[in-house]
Design a protein around this motif. Structure first.
Motif, PDB file in Angstrom:
ATOM      1  N   GLY A 102      12.454  17.873  11.568  1.00 13.82           N
ATOM      2  CA  GLY A 102      11.413  16.911  11.908  1.00 13.82           C
ATOM      3  C   GLY A 102      10.718  16.355  10.690  1.00 13.82           C
ATOM      4  O   GLY A 102      10.836  16.875   9.576  1.00 13.82           O
ATOM      5  N   ALA A 103       9.997  15.277  10.903  1.00 14.33           N
ATOM      6  CA  ALA A 103       9.241  14.628   9.836  1.00 14.33           C
ATOM      7  C   ALA A 103       7.908  14.161  10.388  1.00 14.33           C
ATOM      8  O   ALA A 103       7.730  14.027  11.604  1.00 14.33           O
ATOM      9  CB  ALA A 103      10.020  13.446   9.259  1.00 14.33           C
ATOM     10  N   LYS A 104       6.944  13.931   9.504  1.00  7.10           N
ATOM     11  CA  LYS A 104       5.672  13.353   9.906  1.00  7.10           C
ATOM     12  C   LYS A 104       5.306  12.273   8.903  1.00  7.10           C
ATOM     13  O   LYS A 104       5.649  12.349   7.720  1.00  7.10           O
ATOM     14  CB  LYS A 104       4.576  14.419   9.978  1.00  7.10           C
ATOM     15  N   PHE A 105       4.594  11.269   9.396  1.00  6.61           N
ATOM     16  CA  PHE A 105       4.263  10.110   8.584  1.00  6.61           C
ATOM     17  C   PHE A 105       2.760   9.843   8.670  1.00  6.61           C
ATOM     18  O   PHE A 105       2.142  10.069   9.714  1.00  6.61           O
ATOM     19  CB  PHE A 105       5.051   8.891   9.050  1.00  6.61           C
ATOM     20  N   ARG A 106       2.211   9.359   7.591  1.00  2.83           N
ATOM     21  CA  ARG A 106       0.784   8.989   7.554  1.00  2.83           C
ATOM     22  C   ARG A 106       0.668   7.589   6.980  1.00  2.83           C
ATOM     23  O   ARG A 106       1.142   7.316   5.869  1.00  2.83           O
ATOM     24  CB  ARG A 106      -0.031   9.975   6.739  1.00  2.83           C
ATOM     25  N   LEU A 107       0.035   6.701   7.754  1.00  2.07           N
ATOM     26  CA  LEU A 107      -0.144   5.303   7.374  1.00  2.07           C
ATOM     27  C   LEU A 107      -1.626   5.023   7.211  1.00  2.07           C
ATOM     28  O   LEU A 107      -2.431   5.349   8.092  1.00  2.07           O
ATOM     29  CB  LEU A 107       0.448   4.389   8.449  1.00  2.07           C
ATOM     30  N   LEU A 108      -2.005   4.417   6.087  1.00  5.04           N
ATOM     31  CA  LEU A 108      -3.397   4.069   5.821  1.00  5.04           C
ATOM     32  C   LEU A 108      -3.522   2.571   5.610  1.00  5.04           C
ATOM     33  O   LEU A 108      -2.745   1.981   4.850  1.00  5.04           O
ATOM     34  CB  LEU A 108      -3.908   4.796   4.560  1.00  5.04           C
ATOM     35  N   ARG A 109      -4.483   1.957   6.294  1.00  7.36           N
ATOM     36  CA  ARG A 109      -4.795   0.553   6.027  1.00  7.36           C
ATOM     37  C   ARG A 109      -5.773   0.508   4.859  1.00  7.36           C
ATOM     38  O   ARG A 109      -6.817   1.147   4.879  1.00  7.36           O
ATOM     39  CB  ARG A 109      -5.432  -0.108   7.258  1.00  7.36           C
ATOM     40  N   LYS A 110      -5.453  -0.293   3.832  1.00  8.87           N
ATOM     41  CA  LYS A 110      -6.295  -0.342   2.636  1.00  8.87           C
ATOM     42  C   LYS A 110      -7.165  -1.590   2.585  1.00  8.87           C
ATOM     43  O   LYS A 110      -8.345  -1.536   2.256  1.00  8.87           O
ATOM     44  CB  LYS A 110      -5.430  -0.263   1.368  1.00  8.87           C
ATOM     45  N   GLU A 111      -6.599  -2.752   2.907  1.00  8.41           N
ATOM     46  CA  GLU A 111      -7.406  -3.977   2.911  1.00  8.41           C
ATOM     47  C   GLU A 111      -6.649  -5.075   3.635  1.00  8.41           C
ATOM     48  O   GLU A 111      -5.425  -5.063   3.715  1.00  8.41           O
ATOM     49  CB  GLU A 111      -7.727  -4.421   1.481  1.00  8.41           C
ATOM     50  N   GLY A 112      -7.417  -6.029   4.165  1.00  6.61           N
ATOM     51  CA  GLY A 112      -6.819  -7.150   4.868  1.00  6.61           C
ATOM     52  C   GLY A 112      -7.785  -7.732   5.882  1.00  6.61           C
ATOM     53  O   GLY A 112      -8.820  -7.125   6.216  1.00  6.61           O
ATOM     54  N   PRO A 113      -7.502  -8.912   6.399  1.00  5.84           N
ATOM     55  CA  PRO A 113      -8.403  -9.584   7.341  1.00  5.84           C
ATOM     56  C   PRO A 113      -8.424  -8.887   8.699  1.00  5.84           C
ATOM     57  O   PRO A 113      -7.443  -8.290   9.127  1.00  5.84           O
ATOM     58  CB  PRO A 113      -7.784 -10.989   7.462  1.00  5.84           C
ATOM     59  N   GLU A 131      -7.366   2.049  10.944  1.00  2.00           N
ATOM     60  CA  GLU A 131      -7.560   2.542   9.581  1.00  2.00           C
ATOM     61  C   GLU A 131      -6.519   3.581   9.177  1.00  2.00           C
ATOM     62  O   GLU A 131      -6.113   3.650   8.022  1.00  2.00           O
ATOM     63  CB  GLU A 131      -8.963   3.133   9.426  1.00  2.00           C
ATOM     64  N   ALA A 132      -6.104   4.426  10.107  1.00  6.64           N
ATOM     65  CA  ALA A 132      -5.151   5.492   9.790  1.00  6.64           C
ATOM     66  C   ALA A 132      -4.312   5.808  11.021  1.00  6.64           C
ATOM     67  O   ALA A 132      -4.784   5.708  12.159  1.00  6.64           O
ATOM     68  CB  ALA A 132      -5.877   6.747   9.303  1.00  6.64           C
ATOM     69  N   ARG A 133      -3.076   6.193  10.760  1.00  5.72           N
ATOM     70  CA  ARG A 133      -2.171   6.534  11.845  1.00  5.72           C
ATOM     71  C   ARG A 133      -1.265   7.681  11.391  1.00  5.72           C
ATOM     72  O   ARG A 133      -0.708   7.637  10.297  1.00  5.72           O
ATOM     73  CB  ARG A 133      -1.313   5.327  12.235  1.00  5.72           C
ATOM     74  N   ASP A 134      -1.146   8.703  12.216  1.00  7.91           N
ATOM     75  CA  ASP A 134      -0.251   9.828  11.953  1.00  7.91           C
ATOM     76  C   ASP A 134       0.689   9.985  13.136  1.00  7.91           C
ATOM     77  O   ASP A 134       0.244   9.941  14.289  1.00  7.91           O
ATOM     78  CB  ASP A 134      -1.054  11.126  11.756  1.00  7.91           C
ATOM     79  N   TRP A 135       1.966  10.184  12.861  1.00 13.42           N
ATOM     80  CA  TRP A 135       2.891  10.392  13.966  1.00 13.42           C
ATOM     81  C   TRP A 135       4.097  11.219  13.491  1.00 13.42           C
ATOM     82  O   TRP A 135       4.520  11.126  12.356  1.00 13.42           O
ATOM     83  CB  TRP A 135       3.344   9.067  14.555  1.00 13.42           C
ATOM     84  N   GLY A 205      -0.830  -9.873   6.861  1.00 16.81           N
ATOM     85  CA  GLY A 205      -1.600 -10.089   5.637  1.00 16.81           C
ATOM     86  C   GLY A 205      -2.420  -8.887   5.215  1.00 16.81           C
ATOM     87  O   GLY A 205      -3.491  -9.032   4.638  1.00 16.81           O
ATOM     88  N   THR A 206      -1.919  -7.694   5.456  1.00 13.99           N
ATOM     89  CA  THR A 206      -2.689  -6.474   5.216  1.00 13.99           C
ATOM     90  C   THR A 206      -1.919  -5.541   4.284  1.00 13.99           C
ATOM     91  O   THR A 206      -0.694  -5.414   4.389  1.00 13.99           O
ATOM     92  CB  THR A 206      -2.977  -5.750   6.544  1.00 13.99           C
ATOM     93  N   ARG A 207      -2.641  -4.865   3.399  1.00 10.36           N
ATOM     94  CA  ARG A 207      -2.024  -3.892   2.496  1.00 10.36           C
ATOM     95  C   ARG A 207      -2.157  -2.496   3.091  1.00 10.36           C
ATOM     96  O   ARG A 207      -3.226  -2.082   3.517  1.00 10.36           O
ATOM     97  CB  ARG A 207      -2.675  -3.933   1.108  1.00 10.36           C
ATOM     98  N   TYR A 208      -1.023  -1.794   3.120  1.00  9.64           N
ATOM     99  CA  TYR A 208      -0.965  -0.444   3.667  1.00  9.64           C
ATOM    100  C   TYR A 208      -0.421   0.526   2.615  1.00  9.64           C
ATOM    101  O   TYR A 208       0.215   0.118   1.635  1.00  9.64           O
ATOM    102  CB  TYR A 208      -0.037  -0.389   4.889  1.00  9.64           C
ATOM    103  N   GLU A 209      -0.650   1.812   2.869  1.00  5.64           N
ATOM    104  CA  GLU A 209      -0.011   2.877   2.108  1.00  5.64           C
ATOM    105  C   GLU A 209       0.600   3.858   3.104  1.00  5.64           C
ATOM    106  O   GLU A 209       0.018   4.128   4.149  1.00  5.64           O
ATOM    107  CB  GLU A 209      -1.011   3.609   1.200  1.00  5.64           C
ATOM    108  N   ILE A 210       1.785   4.386   2.749  1.00  2.00           N
ATOM    109  CA  ILE A 210       2.472   5.291   3.658  1.00  2.00           C
ATOM    110  C   ILE A 210       3.026   6.482   2.883  1.00  2.00           C
ATOM    111  O   ILE A 210       3.456   6.349   1.733  1.00  2.00           O
ATOM    112  CB  ILE A 210       3.607   4.552   4.422  1.00  2.00           C
ATOM    113  N   ALA A 211       2.975   7.669   3.507  1.00  2.00           N
ATOM    114  CA  ALA A 211       3.519   8.892   2.928  1.00  2.00           C
ATOM    115  C   ALA A 211       4.210   9.680   4.033  1.00  2.00           C
ATOM    116  O   ALA A 211       4.046   9.389   5.229  1.00  2.00           O
ATOM    117  CB  ALA A 211       2.407   9.729   2.283  1.00  2.00           C
TER     118      ALA A 211
END
Length: 247
Positions: A102-113, A131-135, A205-211
């Motif tokens: 299995g794997a898990k992912f974390r997504l963060l919204r950093k900036e955007g309209p 703002e954040a999403r984990d799945w 138009g939004t910047r995200y970060e993912i790990a």
């Protein structure tokens, strides 16, 4: 230099695939540290005296070290990003002797309209789910980026053990397939095969970060470093119906 009895050229005895461990004749045992979990090791020994070197003993092994949670993972790689979705790829790390499931992912919204509907009416802060999403995902739900690559004919290379070969076979490679096209074996990417995950419901138009991180039956790996990406912009939403107050 090899001129002294019992002294070897270390460049021939100490390298990525071999460890030279001299011990005193008075010792009946020794300990080797820094081994990989879930890996196969082979041992041989010989005796030395003032006259010279005895013959090497028969090879003993393989000895397989105890399994552990997966090795540290590599950062994800962005494949493409659209207005509301993106695809990222990642290689599975060394499974440390137990299959990764299995794997898990974390997504963060950093900036955007953001629209007024995406802000809390009182605090004017973005809603938490934006703002954040984990799945979590099963590895079976993360297909290979290039399935044909896995089936390419490979060759057995120096340093390849049955444990490493199993890592290839668990990703669908045929028997004997190992390291083609110059891929360098590493704990973060032993096979070099990449899996793909799609991320939907993003804001334009939004910047995200993912790990990401992964697990086997023993535990979780550490999370990778974050990778930044930006979705494409798009035309504005359709305005609400006009309300005519007076004529």
């Amino acid at each position: 230099s090899g001129d002294v009895v019992g002294q070897e050229g270390l460049d021939k005895l100490v390298y990525d695939e071999c460890v030279f461990a001299p011990i005193s004749a008075l010792e009946a045992h020794f300990e080797i540290s820094g081994l990989m979990p879930g890996q196969d090791y082979f041992f041989s020994m010989r005796a030395l005296n003032k006259i010279g070197k005895g013959e090497l003993s028969s090879i003993f092994g393989p000895i397989t070290t105890r399994p552990d949670s997966p090795a540290d993972v590599a950062a994800m790689e962005l494949l493409d990003a659209a207005e509301t979705s993106a695809r990222v790829a990642f290689p599975l790390p060394w499974d440390s002797g137990v299959s990764i499931t299995g794997a898990k992912f974390r997504l963060l919204r950093k900036e955007g309209p953001l629209s007024h509907l995406e802000l809390h009416p009182e605090t004017q802060e973005p809603h938490p789910h934006l703002e954040a999403r984990d799945w979590p995902l099963s590895i079976k739900d993360c297909p290979l980026l290039d399935p044909a690559e896995v089936q390419e004919k490979g060759e057995w290379v120096p340093g390849t053990t049955n444990a490493i070969l199993r890592a290839f076979q668990e990703e669908g490679a045929p028997a004997g397939r190992c390291q083609t096209r110059g891929h360098v074996l590493s704990t973060s990417a032993p096979t070099g095969f990449r899996h793909v995950v799609s991320v939907a419901d993003l804001l334009p138009g939004t910047r995200y970060e993912i790990a990401w991180g992964c697990r086997n039956s023993i535990g979780w790996s550490s999370m990778s470093g974050f990778v930044s990406f930006q979705t494409d912009s798009m035309v504005p939403d359709t305005p609400e119906d006009l309300i005519i107050g007076t004529l």
